[in-house]
Design a protein around this motif. Structure first.
Motif, PDB file in Angstrom:
ATOM      1  N   GLU A  39      43.685 -14.075  70.840  1.00 15.54           N
ATOM      2  CA  GLU A  39      42.420 -14.537  70.250  1.00 15.54           C
ATOM      3  C   GLU A  39      41.282 -13.610  70.639  1.00 15.54           C
ATOM      4  N   GLU A  40      41.326 -13.101  71.865  1.00 15.73           N
ATOM      5  CA  GLU A  40      40.290 -12.163  72.318  1.00 15.73           C
ATOM      6  C   GLU A  40      40.326 -10.874  71.494  1.00 15.73           C
ATOM      7  N   GLU A  41      41.527 -10.383  71.198  1.00 14.75           N
ATOM      8  CA  GLU A  41      41.668  -9.162  70.401  1.00 14.75           C
ATOM      9  C   GLU A  41      41.176  -9.380  68.972  1.00 14.75           C
ATOM     10  N   ILE A  42      41.455 -10.554  68.420  1.00 18.62           N
ATOM     11  CA  ILE A  42      40.985 -10.867  67.065  1.00 18.62           C
ATOM     12  C   ILE A  42      39.465 -10.914  67.027  1.00 18.62           C
ATOM     13  N   ASN A  43      38.862 -11.569  68.012  1.00 16.86           N
ATOM     14  CA  ASN A  43      37.404 -11.662  68.059  1.00 16.86           C
ATOM     15  C   ASN A  43      36.770 -10.283  68.237  1.00 16.86           C
ATOM     16  N   GLU A  44      37.396  -9.445  69.052  1.00 12.96           N
ATOM     17  CA  GLU A  44      36.881  -8.089  69.254  1.00 12.96           C
ATOM     18  C   GLU A  44      36.942  -7.295  67.950  1.00 12.96           C
ATOM     19  N   ALA A  45      38.065  -7.446  67.217  1.00 16.40           N
ATOM     20  CA  ALA A  45      38.212  -6.751  65.934  1.00 16.40           C
ATOM     21  C   ALA A  45      37.158  -7.234  64.941  1.00 16.40           C
ATOM     22  N   LYS A  46      36.942  -8.529  64.879  1.00 18.50           N
ATOM     23  CA  LYS A  46      35.954  -9.079  63.948  1.00 18.50           C
ATOM     24  C   LYS A  46      34.532  -8.618  64.288  1.00 18.50           C
ATOM     25  N   HIS A  47      34.281  -8.356  65.569  1.00 19.43           N
ATOM     26  CA  HIS A  47      32.956  -7.873  65.961  1.00 19.43           C
ATOM     27  C   HIS A  47      32.718  -6.453  65.429  1.00 19.43           C
ATOM     28  N   GLY A  48      33.790  -5.727  65.150  1.00 19.10           N
ATOM     29  CA  GLY A  48      33.663  -4.386  64.587  1.00 19.10           C
ATOM     30  C   GLY A  48      33.724  -4.377  63.075  1.00 19.10           C
ATOM     31  N   MET A  49      33.525  -5.514  62.454  1.00 16.92           N
ATOM     32  CA  MET A  49      33.576  -5.638  61.005  1.00 16.92           C
ATOM     33  C   MET A  49      32.231  -6.153  60.475  1.00 16.92           C
ATOM     34  N   GLY A  50      32.153  -6.224  59.134  1.00 18.94           N
ATOM     35  CA  GLY A  50      30.975  -6.848  58.525  1.00 18.94           C
ATOM     36  C   GLY A  50      30.344  -5.998  57.442  1.00 18.94           C
ATOM     37  N   TYR A  51      30.697  -6.288  56.184  1.00 22.15           N
ATOM     38  CA  TYR A  51      30.130  -5.545  55.060  1.00 22.15           C
ATOM     39  C   TYR A  51      28.612  -5.673  55.010  1.00 22.15           C
ATOM     40  N   GLN A  52      28.091  -6.787  55.544  1.00 23.07           N
ATOM     41  CA  GLN A  52      26.651  -7.028  55.507  1.00 23.07           C
ATOM     42  C   GLN A  52      25.881  -6.062  56.406  1.00 23.07           C
ATOM     43  N   TYR A  53      26.591  -5.311  57.252  1.00 23.38           N
ATOM     44  CA  TYR A  53      25.940  -4.327  58.119  1.00 23.38           C
ATOM     45  C   TYR A  53      25.937  -2.935  57.493  1.00 23.38           C
ATOM     46  N   LEU A  54      26.318  -2.865  56.216  1.00 24.15           N
ATOM     47  CA  LEU A  54      26.255  -1.625  55.445  1.00 24.15           C
ATOM     48  C   LEU A  54      25.064  -1.681  54.503  1.00 24.15           C
ATOM     49  N   SER A  55      24.431  -0.538  54.287  1.00 25.57           N
ATOM     50  CA  SER A  55      23.338  -0.487  53.310  1.00 25.57           C
ATOM     51  C   SER A  55      23.277   0.903  52.701  1.00 25.57           C
ATOM     52  N   ILE A  56      22.773   0.970  51.488  1.00 27.21           N
ATOM     53  CA  ILE A  56      22.601   2.235  50.780  1.00 27.21           C
ATOM     54  C   ILE A  56      21.111   2.493  50.608  1.00 27.21           C
ATOM     55  N   LYS A  57      20.689   3.650  51.059  1.00 32.51           N
ATOM     56  CA  LYS A  57      19.283   4.051  50.956  1.00 32.51           C
ATOM     57  C   LYS A  57      19.223   5.397  50.250  1.00 32.51           C
ATOM     58  N   GLY A  58      18.932   5.344  48.948  1.00 30.40           N
ATOM     59  CA  GLY A  58      18.930   6.578  48.168  1.00 30.40           C
ATOM     60  C   GLY A  58      20.325   7.153  48.068  1.00 30.40           C
ATOM     61  N   ASN A  59      20.516   8.368  48.563  1.00 28.72           N
ATOM     62  CA  ASN A  59      21.840   8.987  48.544  1.00 28.72           C
ATOM     63  C   ASN A  59      22.518   8.910  49.905  1.00 28.72           C
ATOM     64  N   GLU A  60      22.021   8.009  50.764  1.00 28.36           N
ATOM     65  CA  GLU A  60      22.602   7.862  52.099  1.00 28.36           C
ATOM     66  C   GLU A  60      23.276   6.495  52.262  1.00 28.36           C
ATOM     67  N   LEU A  61      24.333   6.494  53.057  1.00 27.64           N
ATOM     68  CA  LEU A  61      25.001   5.268  53.454  1.00 27.64           C
ATOM     69  C   LEU A  61      24.699   5.038  54.926  1.00 27.64           C
ATOM     70  N   CYS A  62      24.300   3.813  55.269  1.00 30.96           N
ATOM     71  CA  CYS A  62      23.896   3.503  56.639  1.00 30.96           C
ATOM     72  C   CYS A  62      24.700   2.331  57.181  1.00 30.96           C
TER      73      CYS A  62
END
Length: 340
Positions: free
Chosen positions: A140-163
């Motif tokens: 369960e600890e490994e799953i939670n750690e993996a999920k902490h490294g995920m999240g499409y909502q932490y991606l954004s596009i600014k002009g021609n850059e990906l952040c």
């Protein structure tokens, strides 16, 4: 999808087979390796279309571009370079990559997070990812750690850059093949090729008729666990892209429990429903590819409701005991009535 796409295979060689004895119209066949698998392309050739070698060069150019931009198995690809950046970084990215990520973010929102291109840490934890250490049940600890490294909502596009706000690892393998199929189809149209069947690692699109006037046909297979190939439906295609996603080939068992490679990004664990496979038909192979993943995660009940709400043509194959039962969405039944 039905497979985890393995990038980095040599894309240099193209095998070209010519059909028949060079009549006025004939079917040319292009085949070769790509994305750790293969592609097979057939098109009707005549005096107004490119020769097979010229068409092969056009196809190879697209395959090379996709590999150069989106491969996660070559460290110098645009996507791999972005993945190596720390949290809080931005990088200029090719327009196709930005467009695909914009689409995937929209689909992630639409599916309430059931589709997420940042899922690689979770795949690795369960042994299905490119950097995994064998298939196993993580803690369960490994799953939670993996999920902490995920999240499409932490991606954004600014002009021609990906952040990225977090140290995310993006993986476009769930849609790259469908995107590539659409790209090749568009290029063929530009070259004057109007009748073709394009298949890349199992993703398909077909348009027009063959040289003898017959339609392009594909077989939808029943997801038999023993590896046999059992045809379930034959579909005639003209302008449709096709994806079939399933959990019956990539899985492992432990203590009699089956663990599918299809993971739910929200829960962090493999799906546990009885949906064995789903086939999606759409005008775009990219859209069919992506929606196949979404519906496989959702399962029959939620997947059918999603299909009804968003007019998705989907065929679901469900395990019921020792047999498989088929269900179709209203849009699939409308487009492909049984018996036609």
């Amino acid at each position: 999808m039905l497979r985890n796409l393995l990038w980095g295979a040599s894309l240099a060689s193209i095998s070209i087979a010519l059909s028949g004895c060079q009549p006025a119209e004939r079917v040319e066949v292009l085949t070769g390796p790509t994305m750790g698998s293969t592609y097979t392309i057939k098109y009707v050739s005549n005096s107004g279309t490119p020769a097979a070698d010229a068409a092969g060069v056009a196809v190879q150019a697209i395959l090379d571009e996709v590999d150069r931009q989106m491969s996660t198995y070559r460290l110098d690809s645009d996507l791999s370079k972005f993945n190596q950046l720390p949290a809080g970084s931005c990088a200029v990215m090719p327009r196709p990559v930005l467009e695909l990520i914009s689409y995937t973010n929209e689909l992630s929102e639409l599916s309430d997070g059931q589709f997420d291109i940042t899922i690689e840490p979770l795949l690795n934890a369960w042994g299905f990812g490119p950097n995994s250490r064998g298939k196993r049940i993580p803690t369960e600890e490994e799953i939670n750690e993996a999920k902490h490294g995920m999240g499409y909502q932490y991606l954004s596009i600014k002009g021609n850059e990906l952040c990225k706000e977090r140290d995310l690892k993006l993986d476009l393998n769930s849609i790259a093949a469908g995107y590539t199929v659409d790209r090749i189809g568009k290029r063929f149209e530009e070259l004057g090729i109007s009748s073709y069947l394009i298949e890349v690692t199992g993703e398909i699109i077909a348009k027009g008729k063959k040289h003898d006037g017959s339609p392009w046909r594909i077989a939808i297979e029943q997801p038999v666990d023993n590896g046999e190939r059992v045809v379930q439906r034959i579909l005639e295609l003209d302008g449709w892209g096709v994806n079939t996603s399933g959990d019956y080939r990539n899985y492992f068992e432990e203590d009699g429990i089956r663990f599918s490679h299809t993971l739910n990004p929200k829960t962090g664990v493999p799906v546990a429903h009885n949906l064995a496979a789903v086939t999606v038909i759409d005008r775009s192979a990219l859209v069919a590819d992506a929606l196949g993943t979404v519906l496989l995660v959702l399962g029959l009940d939620e997947g059918m409701e999603f299909s009804k709400q968003h007019d998705v043509a989907a065929l679901f194959v469900v395990r019921e005991g020792d047999t498989f039962v088929t269900y179709t969405s209203p849009k699939f039944t409308e487009r492909f009535p049984e018996g036609e």
